[in-house]
Structures are given as C-alpha cells and as structure tokens.
Design a protein around this motif. Structure first.
Motif, PDB file in Angstrom:
ATOM      1  N   MET A 130       0.826  -1.192   0.000  1.00  0.00           N
ATOM      2  CA  MET A 130       0.000   0.000   0.000  1.00  0.00           C
ATOM      3  C   MET A 130       0.868   1.253   0.000  1.00  0.00           C
ATOM      4  O   MET A 130       0.612   2.174  -0.729  1.00  0.00           O
ATOM      5  CB  MET A 130      -0.926  -0.033   1.206  1.00  0.00           C
ATOM      6  CG  MET A 130      -1.806   1.155   1.335  1.00  0.00           C
ATOM      7  SD  MET A 130      -2.893   0.970   2.737  1.00  0.00           S
ATOM      8  CE  MET A 130      -3.690   2.515   2.735  1.00  0.00           C
ATOM      9  N   ASN A 131       1.847   1.338   0.870  1.00  0.00           N
ATOM     10  CA  ASN A 131       2.759   2.474   0.938  1.00  0.00           C
ATOM     11  C   ASN A 131       2.063   3.825   0.995  1.00  0.00           C
ATOM     12  O   ASN A 131       2.295   4.696   0.150  1.00  0.00           O
ATOM     13  CB  ASN A 131       3.741   2.450  -0.231  1.00  0.00           C
ATOM     14  CG  ASN A 131       4.588   1.206  -0.233  1.00  0.00           C
ATOM     15  OD1 ASN A 131       4.932   0.695   0.813  1.00  0.00           O
ATOM     16  ND2 ASN A 131       4.902   0.715  -1.407  1.00  0.00           N
ATOM     17  N   PRO A 132       1.177   4.038   1.974  1.00  0.00           N
ATOM     18  CA  PRO A 132       0.514   5.340   2.082  1.00  0.00           C
ATOM     19  C   PRO A 132       1.506   6.413   2.515  1.00  0.00           C
ATOM     20  O   PRO A 132       2.512   6.129   3.158  1.00  0.00           O
ATOM     21  CB  PRO A 132      -0.554   5.119   3.142  1.00  0.00           C
ATOM     22  CG  PRO A 132      -0.091   3.953   3.915  1.00  0.00           C
ATOM     23  CD  PRO A 132       0.747   3.120   3.007  1.00  0.00           C
ATOM     24  N   ILE A 133       1.202   7.624   2.138  1.00  0.00           N
ATOM     25  CA  ILE A 133       2.009   8.772   2.529  1.00  0.00           C
ATOM     26  C   ILE A 133       1.128   9.662   3.393  1.00  0.00           C
ATOM     27  O   ILE A 133      -0.016   9.951   3.033  1.00  0.00           O
ATOM     28  CB  ILE A 133       2.489   9.539   1.282  1.00  0.00           C
ATOM     29  CG1 ILE A 133       3.315   8.613   0.385  1.00  0.00           C
ATOM     30  CG2 ILE A 133       3.298  10.760   1.680  1.00  0.00           C
ATOM     31  CD1 ILE A 133       3.585   9.193  -0.987  1.00  0.00           C
ATOM     32  N   VAL A 134       1.635  10.092   4.545  1.00  0.00           N
ATOM     33  CA  VAL A 134       0.884  10.935   5.477  1.00  0.00           C
ATOM     34  C   VAL A 134       1.706  12.190   5.762  1.00  0.00           C
ATOM     35  O   VAL A 134       2.899  12.103   6.059  1.00  0.00           O
ATOM     36  CB  VAL A 134       0.596  10.182   6.797  1.00  0.00           C
ATOM     37  CG1 VAL A 134      -0.160  11.077   7.774  1.00  0.00           C
ATOM     38  CG2 VAL A 134      -0.168   8.896   6.543  1.00  0.00           C
ATOM     39  N   TRP A 135       1.059  13.355   5.670  1.00  0.00           N
ATOM     40  CA  TRP A 135       1.714  14.601   6.015  1.00  0.00           C
ATOM     41  C   TRP A 135       0.669  15.579   6.529  1.00  0.00           C
ATOM     42  O   TRP A 135      -0.523  15.375   6.362  1.00  0.00           O
ATOM     43  CB  TRP A 135       2.488  15.165   4.820  1.00  0.00           C
ATOM     44  CG  TRP A 135       1.656  15.680   3.701  1.00  0.00           C
ATOM     45  CD1 TRP A 135       1.307  16.986   3.470  1.00  0.00           C
ATOM     46  CD2 TRP A 135       1.043  14.928   2.640  1.00  0.00           C
ATOM     47  NE1 TRP A 135       0.525  17.082   2.340  1.00  0.00           N
ATOM     48  CE2 TRP A 135       0.348  15.827   1.811  1.00  0.00           C
ATOM     49  CE3 TRP A 135       1.016  13.571   2.317  1.00  0.00           C
ATOM     50  CZ2 TRP A 135      -0.357  15.424   0.696  1.00  0.00           C
ATOM     51  CZ3 TRP A 135       0.306  13.180   1.199  1.00  0.00           C
ATOM     52  CH2 TRP A 135      -0.362  14.089   0.404  1.00  0.00           C
ATOM     53  N   ILE A 136       1.134  16.633   7.188  1.00  0.00           N
ATOM     54  CA  ILE A 136       0.234  17.631   7.790  1.00  0.00           C
ATOM     55  C   ILE A 136       0.513  18.997   7.167  1.00  0.00           C
ATOM     56  O   ILE A 136       1.666  19.416   7.082  1.00  0.00           O
ATOM     57  CB  ILE A 136       0.429  17.699   9.312  1.00  0.00           C
ATOM     58  CG1 ILE A 136       0.086  16.357   9.942  1.00  0.00           C
ATOM     59  CG2 ILE A 136      -0.426  18.821   9.907  1.00  0.00           C
ATOM     60  CD1 ILE A 136       0.447  16.254  11.396  1.00  0.00           C
TER      61      ILE A 136
END
Length: 101
Positions: A1-7
């Motif tokens: 899946m390799n999701p990317i999370v950032w704010i």
C-alpha cells in the motif's frame, strides 16, 4: 500500500495506493487515530490511485469520520475512481467526500 501521510495547516493528508482492505485498514487505524488524540480533526484522503476497497476499509473511514466529527472536524476524500465510488455511496461516506478529481 505504501501510504504517505503529512500535515498542512492542521489537516492530516493521506495519499493511498492500490487497495484499502483489512491489512491496510489496520495500518490506517494505528497510524491515524493517534492524530485524533493529538487534536487533529481534519483529514484529507487522496484516492486517485485506489483501485478497490472492502468493508474493512470502509469501516475504518467511517470510524475516523465519526471521531473527527465529534471533535468538530471531518474527512474529505478526493479523486475517487468510479469502481470505488458506489461503495462509498452505499456506506454513506458521500456526505463528506469531495468528488472533484
């Protein structure tokens, strides 16, 4: 899946890949729910590359939506492919989603 999370600007952005099923849903729960505990209540999901979603994936999004709304926020979901769109509408995620690609 390799999701990317950032704010950015107090919004948690999540870019998902391929599928959102049981394994990926468990990862999302572990990764995203701590943001709620830290006071984040706005979540933005990019579904441009998501090809399929099962009930576990829908369930985690509904749980996140409920908790975020309780804190005065919500979720937005962008770039939903037609194959996935019907599942969102069936499970009432359509109120918060932005269907603009």
């Amino acid at each position: 899946m390799n999701p990317i999370v950032w704010i950015i600007d107090r919004t948690v952005h999540v870019e998902l890949k391929r599928n959102l099923r049981m394994t990926e849903a468990a990862w999302l729960r572990e990764e995203l729910f701590p943001y709620l505990e830290q006071g984040y209540c706005l979540f933005s999901f990019n579904f441009t590359e998501v090809e399929s979603i099962d009930s576990s994936g829908i369930g985690i999004l509904l749980a996140l939506q409920k908790k975020a709304k309780a804190l005065g926020g919500g979720i937005s979901i962008h770039g939903i492919q037609e194959e996935v769109r019907a599942r969102f509408e069936f499970f009432s995620l359509s109120q918060d989603k932005d269907t603009n690609n």
